[in-house]
Design a protein around this motif. Structure first.
Motif, short mmCIF file in Angstrom:
data_model
loop_
_atom_site.label_atom_id
_atom_site.label_comp_id
_atom_site.label_asym_id
_atom_site.label_seq_id
_atom_site.Cartn_x
_atom_site.Cartn_y
_atom_site.Cartn_z
N ALA A 182 24.20 32.31 64.37
CA ALA A 182 24.89 31.19 65.04
C ALA A 182 25.79 31.75 66.14
CB ALA A 182 25.73 30.44 64.01
N ARG A 183 25.73 31.15 67.31
CA ARG A 183 26.56 31.60 68.44
C ARG A 183 27.65 30.59 68.76
NH1 ARG A 183 25.65 36.53 68.14
NH2 ARG A 183 23.49 37.16 68.32
N SER A 184 27.60 29.45 68.07
CA SER A 184 28.68 28.47 68.26
C SER A 184 28.98 27.86 66.90
CB SER A 184 28.27 27.39 69.26
OG SER A 184 27.70 26.30 68.56
N MET A 185 30.11 27.16 66.81
CA MET A 185 30.50 26.55 65.54
C MET A 185 30.14 25.06 65.53
SD MET A 185 31.66 28.94 63.60
CE MET A 185 32.61 28.09 62.33
N ASP A 186 29.27 24.64 66.45
CA ASP A 186 28.84 23.24 66.45
C ASP A 186 27.88 22.98 65.30
OD1 ASP A 186 30.28 23.05 68.74
OD2 ASP A 186 28.55 23.17 70.09
N GLY A 187 27.97 21.81 64.71
CA GLY A 187 27.06 21.44 63.63
C GLY A 187 27.43 22.13 62.32
N TYR A 188 26.45 22.23 61.42
CA TYR A 188 26.66 22.84 60.10
C TYR A 188 26.44 24.34 60.21
CZ TYR A 188 26.50 18.22 57.98
OH TYR A 188 26.79 16.93 57.63
N VAL A 189 27.48 25.13 59.94
CA VAL A 189 27.35 26.58 60.03
C VAL A 189 27.80 27.21 58.71
CG1 VAL A 189 27.98 28.67 61.32
CG2 VAL A 189 27.89 26.47 62.51
N TRP A 190 26.89 27.92 58.06
CA TRP A 190 27.23 28.67 56.84
C TRP A 190 27.60 30.09 57.25
CZ3 TRP A 190 27.20 26.49 51.96
CH2 TRP A 190 26.56 25.27 51.81
N ILE A 191 28.72 30.59 56.73
CA ILE A 191 29.15 31.95 57.07
C ILE A 191 29.24 32.76 55.78
CG2 ILE A 191 30.89 33.36 58.23
CD1 ILE A 191 31.72 30.96 59.84
N LEU A 192 28.56 33.90 55.79
CA LEU A 192 28.43 34.68 54.56
C LEU A 192 28.80 36.15 54.78
CD1 LEU A 192 27.14 34.93 51.61
CD2 LEU A 192 25.07 35.68 52.80
N ASP A 193 29.60 36.66 53.86
CA ASP A 193 29.70 38.11 53.72
C ASP A 193 29.09 38.40 52.34
OD1 ASP A 193 30.27 40.76 53.54
OD2 ASP A 193 32.34 40.58 54.27
N PRO A 194 27.87 38.97 52.32
CA PRO A 194 27.17 39.09 51.03
C PRO A 194 27.93 39.95 50.03
CG PRO A 194 26.03 40.32 52.76
CD PRO A 194 27.10 39.52 53.44
N ILE A 195 28.57 41.01 50.53
CA ILE A 195 29.50 41.78 49.69
C ILE A 195 30.70 42.13 50.56
CG2 ILE A 195 29.91 43.85 48.30
CD1 ILE A 195 26.96 43.97 47.66
N ASP A 196 31.86 41.54 50.26
CA ASP A 196 33.08 41.95 50.95
C ASP A 196 33.75 42.97 50.04
OD1 ASP A 196 35.12 41.97 52.91
OD2 ASP A 196 36.35 40.76 51.57
N GLY A 197 33.95 44.16 50.59
CA GLY A 197 34.45 45.27 49.77
C GLY A 197 33.29 46.19 49.40
N THR A 198 32.42 46.44 50.36
CA THR A 198 31.23 47.26 50.06
C THR A 198 31.62 48.67 49.60
OG1 THR A 198 29.84 46.00 51.54
CG2 THR A 198 29.09 48.21 51.06
N GLN A 199 32.68 49.23 50.19
CA GLN A 199 33.09 50.58 49.74
C GLN A 199 33.49 50.54 48.26
OE1 GLN A 199 36.16 51.63 52.53
NE2 GLN A 199 34.70 52.44 54.02
N ASN A 200 34.20 49.48 47.86
CA ASN A 200 34.57 49.36 46.44
C ASN A 200 33.31 49.22 45.58
OD1 ASN A 200 37.24 49.42 47.13
ND2 ASN A 200 37.59 47.22 46.90
N PHE A 201 32.37 48.42 46.06
CA PHE A 201 31.12 48.20 45.33
C PHE A 201 30.40 49.55 45.12
CE2 PHE A 201 26.47 47.15 45.67
CZ PHE A 201 26.35 46.61 44.40
N VAL A 202 30.38 50.36 46.17
CA VAL A 202 29.68 51.65 46.10
C VAL A 202 30.43 52.64 45.20
CG1 VAL A 202 29.05 53.69 47.47
CG2 VAL A 202 28.50 51.40 48.31
#
Ligand code: IPD
Ligand code: CA
Ligand code: CA
Length: 261
Positions: free
Chosen positions: A76-96
């Motif tokens: 997505a390059r704009s916030m018009d319409g329905y926009v889903w925003i995902l960070d699949p893993i936030d804290g990847t260093q902790n996960f690793v």
């Protein structure tokens, strides 16, 4: 937006997050790569979760758009319409390294208004969530502030190393605070500001996907989020600075930043 439709999307998002959480809890062999530099880690699990979540949404809601941290077609390059925003893993260093203190962060914005926000602490099985105008929850319990009186001088500071290296302001906050903590998981750190466990969160290098889920939840709880100079952030920005605090403390912190940088 039609309430039935919002409830349907909320239910749908919760089911996806549950499935993603299960996948993270039972990982196949983990492979670890780097992205922009040697400290910027990504695993096969980050990519698999993003692909899974976006494929499920695309399959059911063809007119919705996506913005994820990992490589993706048609970001997505704009916030018009329905926009889903995902960070699949936030804290990847902790996960690793620790296998804890990481979350899945997901949000739905409609014409740039945060309607649904989720921060799923997979290991503790705590799902923080908010629906615009309907309060914030941890699992099915309403979220509460445990320390409403927290101040800069009488609270803990949450931050990360980029902020401390780059900004005199962050160093001055560290000096004033009771002590400093770094969790390495931006979304969860924003949630800790709501709970009043810390006075504020300062990040020197974060992007829209790091914060989107927590933005909906923190704003629902009256917490203020901006750049350090008080200006408005955009979820389409990458690698910018961020300040998250209760409104009273936020004003004081912005003044501090604007005098020292
Ligand atoms: C990072 C983490 C980290 C924060 C960085 C983020 P990632 O996200 O939240 O705590 O300091 O700004 O980019 O790479 O683990 O998804
Ligand atoms: Ca992140
Ligand atoms: Ca990530």
């Amino acid at each position: 937006m039609n309430t039935n439709y919002l409830n349907e999307l909320d239910q749908f998002a919760r089911e996806i997050l549950k499935e993603a959480g299960q996948a993270i809890k039972n990982p196949a062999k983990l492979t670890i790569d780097t992205k922009l530099h040697r400290k910027d880690l990504v695993t096969n699990m980050d990519k698999a979760i993003q692909d899974m979540v976006f494929a499920k949404i695309a399959d059911k809601y063809q007119d919705h758009k996506f913005l994820g941290e990992e490589e993706q077609e048609n970001k997505a390059r704009s916030m018009d319409g329905y926009v889903w925003i995902l960070d699949p893993i936030d804290g990847t260093q902790n996960f690793v390294y620790f296998r804890r203190d990481f979350v899945i962060s997901l949000a739905l914005f409609v014409d740039n208004v945060g309607m649904l926000g989720y921060v799923y602490d997979v290991v503790r099985d705590e799902l923080y969530s908010a629906k615009k105008g309907m309060g914030a929850y941890v699992n099915s319990e309403p979220m509460e502030c445990v320390n409403k009186e927290v101040t800069i001088d009488q609270g803990l500071l949450l931050t990360e190393h980029n902020a401390l290296l780059k900004y005199k302001f962050a160093q001055a906050c560290m000096d004033r605070a009771i002590s400093v903590r770094m969790m390495g998981c931006c979304a969860l750190e924003m949630i800790y500001v709501i709970a009043g466990r810390v006075s504020c969160y300062i990040n020197g290098n974060c992007s829209g996907w790091d914060i989107a889920g927590a933005v909906v939840i923190t704003e629902e709880m009256g917490i203020k989020i901006s750049h350090m100079d008080g200006s408005e952030y955009s979820l389409l920005e990458d690698h910018v600075n961020l300040l998250v605090a209760k409104p009273e403390i936020h004003t004081e912190l912005v003044e501090m930043y604007n005098t020292m940088g």
